[in-house]
Design a protein around this motif. Structure first.
Motif, PDB file in Angstrom:
ATOM      1  N   SER A  62       0.874  -1.180   0.000  1.00 41.96           N
ATOM      2  CA  SER A  62       0.000   0.000   0.000  1.00 41.96           C
ATOM      3  C   SER A  62       0.905   1.222   0.000  1.00 41.96           C
ATOM      4  N   ILE A  63       0.488   2.259  -0.716  1.00 44.58           N
ATOM      5  CA  ILE A  63       1.283   3.484  -0.765  1.00 44.58           C
ATOM      6  C   ILE A  63       0.420   4.660  -0.318  1.00 44.58           C
ATOM      7  N   THR A  64       0.963   5.453   0.599  1.00 40.72           N
ATOM      8  CA  THR A  64       0.322   6.685   1.045  1.00 40.72           C
ATOM      9  C   THR A  64       1.267   7.831   0.711  1.00 40.72           C
ATOM     10  N   VAL A  65       0.735   8.839   0.038  1.00 38.59           N
ATOM     11  CA  VAL A  65       1.545  10.002  -0.354  1.00 38.59           C
ATOM     12  C   VAL A  65       0.972  11.246   0.305  1.00 38.59           C
ATOM     13  N   PHE A  66       1.813  11.965   1.021  1.00 37.33           N
ATOM     14  CA  PHE A  66       1.454  13.275   1.543  1.00 37.33           C
ATOM     15  C   PHE A  66       2.136  14.293   0.651  1.00 37.33           C
ATOM     16  N   MET A  67       1.368  15.246   0.150  1.00 32.91           N
ATOM     17  CA  MET A  67       1.922  16.260  -0.751  1.00 32.91           C
ATOM     18  C   MET A  67       1.195  17.573  -0.553  1.00 32.91           C
ATOM     19  N   ILE A  70      -3.731   9.384  -1.522  1.00 28.29           N
ATOM     20  CA  ILE A  70      -3.104  10.680  -1.751  1.00 28.29           C
ATOM     21  C   ILE A  70      -3.724  11.670  -0.761  1.00 28.29           C
ATOM     22  N   ILE A  71      -2.875  12.279   0.061  1.00 30.33           N
ATOM     23  CA  ILE A  71      -3.366  13.240   1.045  1.00 30.33           C
ATOM     24  C   ILE A  71      -2.652  14.571   0.829  1.00 30.33           C
ATOM     25  N   ALA A  72      -3.425  15.592   0.463  1.00 33.47           N
ATOM     26  CA  ALA A  72      -2.880  16.936   0.278  1.00 33.47           C
ATOM     27  C   ALA A  72      -2.949  17.679   1.610  1.00 33.47           C
ATOM     28  N   VAL A  73      -1.857  18.352   1.946  1.00 33.36           N
ATOM     29  CA  VAL A  73      -1.784  19.093   3.204  1.00 33.36           C
ATOM     30  C   VAL A  73      -1.602  20.585   2.937  1.00 33.36           C
ATOM     31  N   ASN A  74      -1.889  21.389   3.962  1.00 36.48           N
ATOM     32  CA  ASN A  74      -1.665  22.830   3.846  1.00 36.48           C
ATOM     33  C   ASN A  74      -0.209  23.145   4.195  1.00 36.48           C
ATOM     34  N   LYS A 131       1.070  24.180   6.816  1.00 37.62           N
ATOM     35  CA  LYS A 131       1.439  23.717   8.157  1.00 37.62           C
ATOM     36  C   LYS A 131       1.539  22.195   8.206  1.00 37.62           C
ATOM     37  N   LYS A 132       1.411  21.559   7.046  1.00 36.47           N
ATOM     38  CA  LYS A 132       1.451  20.083   6.892  1.00 36.47           C
ATOM     39  C   LYS A 132       0.280  19.428   7.633  1.00 36.47           C
ATOM     40  N   GLU A 133      -0.906  20.055   7.537  1.00 37.36           N
ATOM     41  CA  GLU A 133      -2.112  19.539   8.190  1.00 37.36           C
ATOM     42  C   GLU A 133      -3.133  19.131   7.137  1.00 37.36           C
ATOM     43  N   SER A 134      -3.900  18.089   7.481  1.00 38.71           N
ATOM     44  CA  SER A 134      -5.014  17.658   6.633  1.00 38.71           C
ATOM     45  C   SER A 134      -6.268  17.565   7.485  1.00 38.71           C
ATOM     46  N   PRO A 135      -7.451  17.576   6.883  1.00 32.90           N
ATOM     47  CA  PRO A 135      -8.702  17.511   7.655  1.00 32.90           C
ATOM     48  C   PRO A 135      -8.842  16.251   8.516  1.00 32.90           C
ATOM     49  N   THR A 136      -8.237  15.142   8.087  1.00 33.67           N
ATOM     50  CA  THR A 136      -8.395  13.879   8.821  1.00 33.67           C
ATOM     51  C   THR A 136      -7.347  13.687   9.916  1.00 33.67           C
ATOM     52  N   GLY A 137      -6.289  14.509   9.903  1.00 33.91           N
ATOM     53  CA  GLY A 137      -5.244  14.386  10.914  1.00 33.91           C
ATOM     54  C   GLY A 137      -4.289  13.221  10.690  1.00 33.91           C
ATOM     55  N   ASP A 138      -4.326  12.603   9.507  1.00 31.04           N
ATOM     56  CA  ASP A 138      -3.451  11.462   9.219  1.00 31.04           C
ATOM     57  C   ASP A 138      -1.968  11.823   9.305  1.00 31.04           C
ATOM     58  N   VAL A 165      -0.475  13.339  11.550  1.00 29.30           N
ATOM     59  CA  VAL A 165       0.002  13.113  12.916  1.00 29.30           C
ATOM     60  C   VAL A 165       0.355  11.634  13.091  1.00 29.30           C
ATOM     61  N   ARG A 166      -0.530  10.773  12.647  1.00 30.77           N
ATOM     62  CA  ARG A 166      -0.310   9.320  12.768  1.00 30.77           C
ATOM     63  C   ARG A 166       0.955   8.886  12.042  1.00 30.77           C
ATOM     64  N   TYR A 167       1.230   9.521  10.894  1.00 31.80           N
ATOM     65  CA  TYR A 167       2.404   9.168  10.088  1.00 31.80           C
ATOM     66  C   TYR A 167       3.620  10.051  10.392  1.00 31.80           C
ATOM     67  N   ASN A 168       3.489  10.997  11.325  1.00 26.73           N
ATOM     68  CA  ASN A 168       4.571  11.894  11.708  1.00 26.73           C
ATOM     69  C   ASN A 168       5.173  12.603  10.485  1.00 26.73           C
TER      70      ASN A 168
END
Length: 188
Positions: free
Chosen positions: A85-90, A120-124, A126-133, A135-138
């Motif tokens: 599984s692949i999770t991308v924060f961008m 795919i999780i887009a962050v602002n 401040k590196k924040e997303s609506p779901t708070g993921d 934080v879990r992935y540091n």
């Protein structure tokens, strides 16, 4: 009387469970307007969203111009990257994400990676997303590409690939994971 109370309790539990499940729905494709950055994607996204303006301006160019390392692509296919599984924060505001996210998508297309296994999780900024993921992935920097197998993280690429090529870094992660599995088998 006991039957009635039992029935009421069962119905109540079912009702509250249904409410909890409906409250946990994840919004996909969220877009926000910001003063400094204009339109920005935020939270869970689908690849198709990046083909729309204004994101397509940088996405399509980088995607189409990137020359894949075919040797690394062959290794990824052989090492079965599709079993991870692949999770991308961008960040759609981030230059490193503008470069590496489209490249990653081209790599995944080439190896026929199933979109259902990609998050795919887009962050602002401040590196924040609506779901708070994040934080879990540091998450400290973007883009961050995380590979997981059986719910356990096996490796990540942070900000930019150490080899200069995402596909080569992915091969290295898979090779290390293979070695850890072999060690686990023989150490028992």
């Amino acid at each position: 009387m006991k039957k009635i109370i039992k029935s009421i309790l069962t119905i109540s539990v079912l009702f509250f469970t249904a409410q909890q499940l409906s409250a946990q729905k994840v919004v996909v494709g969220r877009e926000v307007e910001t003063t400094d950055d204009g339109k920005m994607l935020l939270g869970n996204q689908l690849k198709a969203k990046f083909l729309e303006a204004p994101y397509s301006d940088w996405y399509v160019k980088e995607h189409d111009e990137y020359a894949l390392d075919q040797k690394a692509i062959s290794e990824l296919k052989k090492d079965k990257i599709n079993s991870y599984s692949i999770t991308v924060f961008m960040g759609t505001w981030c230059e490193d994400s503008h470069r590496d996210f489209p490249r990653l998508m081209k790599i995944l297309e080439e190896v026929k990676y199933p979109e259902s296994k990609l998050t795919i999780i887009a962050v602002n900024r401040k590196k924040e997303s609506p779901t708070g993921d994040e934080v879990r992935y540091n998450i400290q920097k973007v883009p961050t590409i995380i590979l997981e197998r059986y719910g356990k993280e096996v490796g990540r690429i942070i900000e930019m690939p150490t080899t200069g090529y995402i596909e080569r870094d992915l091969v290295e992660i898979l090779k290390k994971d293979d070695q850890s599995v072999i060690k686990e088998i023989f150490n028992k």
